[in-house]
Design a protein around this motif. Sequence first.
Motif, PDB file in Angstrom:
ATOM      1  N   ARG A 337     -17.628  42.017  75.108  1.00 46.58           N
ATOM      2  CA  ARG A 337     -17.255  43.224  74.370  1.00 46.58           C
ATOM      3  C   ARG A 337     -15.740  43.335  74.344  1.00 46.58           C
ATOM      4  O   ARG A 337     -15.090  43.370  75.388  1.00 46.58           O
ATOM      5  CB  ARG A 337     -17.857  44.465  75.032  1.00 46.58           C
ATOM      6  CG  ARG A 337     -17.332  45.783  74.468  1.00 46.58           C
ATOM      7  CD  ARG A 337     -18.159  46.957  74.942  1.00 46.58           C
ATOM      8  NE  ARG A 337     -19.376  47.085  74.148  1.00 46.58           N
ATOM      9  CZ  ARG A 337     -20.540  47.514  74.616  1.00 46.58           C
ATOM     10  NH1 ARG A 337     -20.660  47.835  75.877  1.00 46.58           N
ATOM     11  NH2 ARG A 337     -21.583  47.614  73.822  1.00 46.58           N
ATOM     12  N   VAL A 338     -15.166  43.376  73.132  1.00 45.59           N
ATOM     13  CA  VAL A 338     -13.724  43.500  72.966  1.00 45.59           C
ATOM     14  C   VAL A 338     -13.426  44.721  72.106  1.00 45.59           C
ATOM     15  O   VAL A 338     -14.290  45.215  71.383  1.00 45.59           O
ATOM     16  CB  VAL A 338     -13.115  42.239  72.313  1.00 45.59           C
ATOM     17  CG1 VAL A 338     -13.357  41.009  73.173  1.00 45.59           C
ATOM     18  CG2 VAL A 338     -13.676  42.028  70.906  1.00 45.59           C
ATOM     19  N   GLY A 339     -12.189  45.193  72.153  1.00 55.52           N
ATOM     20  CA  GLY A 339     -11.765  46.265  71.271  1.00 55.52           C
ATOM     21  C   GLY A 339     -11.452  45.716  69.892  1.00 55.52           C
ATOM     22  O   GLY A 339     -10.981  44.586  69.753  1.00 55.52           O
ATOM     23  N   CYS A 340     -11.731  46.519  68.877  1.00 58.13           N
ATOM     24  CA  CYS A 340     -11.422  46.150  67.496  1.00 58.13           C
ATOM     25  C   CYS A 340     -10.562  47.268  66.915  1.00 58.13           C
ATOM     26  O   CYS A 340     -11.042  48.383  66.721  1.00 58.13           O
ATOM     27  CB  CYS A 340     -12.701  45.961  66.688  1.00 58.13           C
ATOM     28  SG  CYS A 340     -12.403  45.544  64.962  1.00 58.13           S
ATOM     29  N   PHE A 341      -9.309  46.968  66.652  1.00 61.95           N
ATOM     30  CA  PHE A 341      -8.355  47.989  66.234  1.00 61.95           C
ATOM     31  C   PHE A 341      -7.961  47.782  64.778  1.00 61.95           C
ATOM     32  O   PHE A 341      -7.511  46.702  64.394  1.00 61.95           O
ATOM     33  CB  PHE A 341      -7.113  47.951  67.133  1.00 61.95           C
ATOM     34  CG  PHE A 341      -7.328  48.599  68.465  1.00 61.95           C
ATOM     35  CD1 PHE A 341      -6.658  49.752  68.807  1.00 61.95           C
ATOM     36  CD2 PHE A 341      -8.236  48.064  69.365  1.00 61.95           C
ATOM     37  CE1 PHE A 341      -6.876  50.366  70.037  1.00 61.95           C
ATOM     38  CE2 PHE A 341      -8.462  48.658  70.590  1.00 61.95           C
ATOM     39  CZ  PHE A 341      -7.774  49.821  70.930  1.00 61.95           C
ATOM     40  N   ARG A 342      -8.146  48.854  63.995  1.00 67.07           N
ATOM     41  CA  ARG A 342      -7.822  48.845  62.564  1.00 67.07           C
ATOM     42  C   ARG A 342      -7.030  50.104  62.245  1.00 67.07           C
ATOM     43  O   ARG A 342      -6.956  51.014  63.067  1.00 67.07           O
ATOM     44  CB  ARG A 342      -9.127  48.837  61.745  1.00 67.07           C
ATOM     45  CG  ARG A 342     -10.006  47.619  61.977  1.00 67.07           C
ATOM     46  CD  ARG A 342     -11.438  47.892  61.550  1.00 67.07           C
ATOM     47  NE  ARG A 342     -12.122  48.778  62.463  1.00 67.07           N
ATOM     48  CZ  ARG A 342     -13.146  49.567  62.133  1.00 67.07           C
ATOM     49  NH1 ARG A 342     -13.588  49.592  60.887  1.00 67.07           N
ATOM     50  NH2 ARG A 342     -13.720  50.345  63.020  1.00 67.07           N
ATOM     51  N   PRO A 343      -6.404  50.160  61.068  1.00 69.46           N
ATOM     52  CA  PRO A 343      -5.715  51.395  60.698  1.00 69.46           C
ATOM     53  C   PRO A 343      -6.659  52.598  60.818  1.00 69.46           C
ATOM     54  O   PRO A 343      -7.842  52.461  60.514  1.00 69.46           O
ATOM     55  CB  PRO A 343      -5.308  51.155  59.238  1.00 69.46           C
ATOM     56  CG  PRO A 343      -5.182  49.664  59.136  1.00 69.46           C
ATOM     57  CD  PRO A 343      -6.274  49.120  60.034  1.00 69.46           C
ATOM     58  N   PRO A 344      -6.233  53.750  61.319  1.00 69.01           N
ATOM     59  CA  PRO A 344      -4.837  54.096  61.610  1.00 69.01           C
ATOM     60  C   PRO A 344      -4.372  53.760  63.021  1.00 69.01           C
ATOM     61  O   PRO A 344      -3.263  54.122  63.393  1.00 69.01           O
ATOM     62  CB  PRO A 344      -4.843  55.611  61.408  1.00 69.01           C
ATOM     63  CG  PRO A 344      -6.198  56.027  61.888  1.00 69.01           C
ATOM     64  CD  PRO A 344      -7.132  54.923  61.449  1.00 69.01           C
ATOM     65  N   SER A 345      -5.190  53.085  63.818  1.00 66.63           N
ATOM     66  CA  SER A 345      -4.775  52.745  65.180  1.00 66.63           C
ATOM     67  C   SER A 345      -3.643  51.723  65.189  1.00 66.63           C
ATOM     68  O   SER A 345      -2.858  51.664  66.142  1.00 66.63           O
ATOM     69  CB  SER A 345      -5.966  52.201  65.976  1.00 66.63           C
ATOM     70  OG  SER A 345      -7.008  53.146  66.026  1.00 66.63           O
ATOM     71  N   VAL A 346      -3.582  50.890  64.155  1.00 70.27           N
ATOM     72  CA  VAL A 346      -2.516  49.906  64.000  1.00 70.27           C
ATOM     73  C   VAL A 346      -2.002  49.976  62.565  1.00 70.27           C
ATOM     74  O   VAL A 346      -2.695  50.476  61.672  1.00 70.27           O
ATOM     75  CB  VAL A 346      -3.024  48.477  64.307  1.00 70.27           C
ATOM     76  CG1 VAL A 346      -3.396  48.334  65.770  1.00 70.27           C
ATOM     77  CG2 VAL A 346      -4.213  48.108  63.416  1.00 70.27           C
ATOM     78  N   PRO A 347      -0.798  49.469  62.292  1.00 65.83           N
ATOM     79  CA  PRO A 347      -0.296  49.463  60.916  1.00 65.83           C
ATOM     80  C   PRO A 347      -1.122  48.554  60.021  1.00 65.83           C
ATOM     81  O   PRO A 347      -1.846  47.665  60.495  1.00 65.83           O
ATOM     82  CB  PRO A 347       1.137  48.933  61.061  1.00 65.83           C
ATOM     83  CG  PRO A 347       1.489  49.117  62.498  1.00 65.83           C
ATOM     84  CD  PRO A 347       0.200  48.984  63.252  1.00 65.83           C
ATOM     85  N   ARG A 348      -1.019  48.754  58.726  1.00 71.45           N
ATOM     86  CA  ARG A 348      -1.690  47.882  57.758  1.00 71.45           C
ATOM     87  C   ARG A 348      -1.257  46.430  57.985  1.00 71.45           C
ATOM     88  O   ARG A 348      -0.095  46.139  58.229  1.00 71.45           O
ATOM     89  CB  ARG A 348      -1.351  48.315  56.332  1.00 71.45           C
ATOM     90  CG  ARG A 348      -1.829  49.709  55.982  1.00 71.45           C
ATOM     91  CD  ARG A 348      -1.423  50.077  54.569  1.00 71.45           C
ATOM     92  NE  ARG A 348      -2.152  49.281  53.597  1.00 71.45           N
ATOM     93  CZ  ARG A 348      -1.614  48.793  52.480  1.00 71.45           C
ATOM     94  NH1 ARG A 348      -0.341  48.980  52.219  1.00 71.45           N
ATOM     95  NH2 ARG A 348      -2.357  48.106  51.640  1.00 71.45           N
ATOM     96  N   GLY A 349      -2.225  45.534  57.902  1.00 70.95           N
ATOM     97  CA  GLY A 349      -1.941  44.117  58.102  1.00 70.95           C
ATOM     98  C   GLY A 349      -1.911  43.682  59.547  1.00 70.95           C
ATOM     99  O   GLY A 349      -1.685  42.497  59.832  1.00 70.95           O
ATOM    100  N   ARG A 350      -2.146  44.607  60.500  1.00 70.36           N
ATOM    101  CA  ARG A 350      -2.081  44.271  61.925  1.00 70.36           C
ATOM    102  C   ARG A 350      -3.409  44.517  62.630  1.00 70.36           C
ATOM    103  O   ARG A 350      -3.443  44.682  63.855  1.00 70.36           O
ATOM    104  CB  ARG A 350      -0.984  45.096  62.610  1.00 70.36           C
ATOM    105  CG  ARG A 350       0.425  44.792  62.147  1.00 70.36           C
ATOM    106  CD  ARG A 350       0.979  43.561  62.799  1.00 70.36           C
ATOM    107  NE  ARG A 350       1.097  43.710  64.243  1.00 70.36           N
ATOM    108  CZ  ARG A 350       1.488  42.730  65.050  1.00 70.36           C
ATOM    109  NH1 ARG A 350       1.780  41.551  64.558  1.00 70.36           N
ATOM    110  NH2 ARG A 350       1.562  42.928  66.359  1.00 70.36           N
TER     111      ARG A 350
END
Length: 395
Positions: A337-350
């Motif tokens: 189990r890993v974390g999956c971080f997408r906007p808005p938690s990270v900037p676009r493209g990251r």
Amino acid sequence: MTRPLDRLRAAAAERESAGLRRALRPRTPDHDGLLDLASNDYLGLSRDERLVEAAVRAVREWGAGSTGSRLVTGSTRLHAELEDRLAAFTGAAGALVFSSGYLANLAAVAALGRGGLIVSDAGNHASIVDACRLSRARVVVTPHGDVEAVDEALAERAEEHALVVTDAVFSVDGDLAPLRALHETAVRHGALLVVDEAHALGVVGDHGRGAVHAAGLAGYTDIVRTITLSKSLGSQGGAVLGAPEVIGTLVDTGRSFIFDTGLAPACAGAALAALEILETTADLPGRARLRAGELAALARELGLPTADPAAAVVPVVLGSPGLALSAGALCAELGVRVGCFRPPSVPRGRSCLRLTARADLGSDDLAVVRGALTAVAELTMLPELGDVAELRVDR
């Protein structure tokens, strides 16, 4: 005109197409049989029997809840003991306990920054972003880790007072803020430095006393620290560490302190037990950092983009939300189990996977991680899983 729920459905559909829908997935006590590299339990203390027993003792003595706000009935002798121990452990003049680290940030930044200038790093946690907004101060967001930009913002200010606000260890990238340089800059301009130690306490420095302590800055009264009890300390809650003037200001004016129910006694008891373990187990933080370094080395070996971790956070940057979601699901299929971080938690493209190391990981665990990351590396080579259009979401 549209009906209110039609508007919400349309917005949800837009997030769905951009790979930004989220869902609650209740887990079992053993993380559904998966190896946990997603939680913030960096020292593996959340299920430690010593913390569990301390929490149970606190419940039996004080009850299940704190019964009120800290200024009414929600302050117990247990809270006072925890504040004294936190201050002593971190080298701070005083401490004030909150029911979460999020609320500690809201109080510290909003109350201390009100009516002035706040200079905030672009990589700061959302709780700091929200606190800046609630402060009604003028806010300047500087590029990540750019001390010169901080200096420029402070030099140009017209406000009488200013705060410089930064994470110590950034929650997704896992890098360490240039604290000494930021402090020197703040001092030169008569500003207060506020440092969020959420991901540093328990992992960075001697006995895990945090990044400010490790930088030799713990005794400075012009530095305010915020911490959480829910990561390395395996409990729940937060605190602000600072001079008596800072603590007094928050008791008088910190809205998220005044109007919130006090931290549950069980959480205070567990946090006290965790501090005792840190004080008596010198190598525990180092073990977490060692495992983080091994995870980062494994990712690099497989050609996955990452960086040397300053603490326990190891990001694997994949770019698009769709690819990150697919990679996270693949890891779960392979036992991790890993974390999956997408906007808005990270900037676009990251968009990225976030692996969080734990002090209690063993060689067998790392072998399982190798299998999962090998599959992720192969997944990134598939052309049909390229960039997905991302929805603009205000962080």
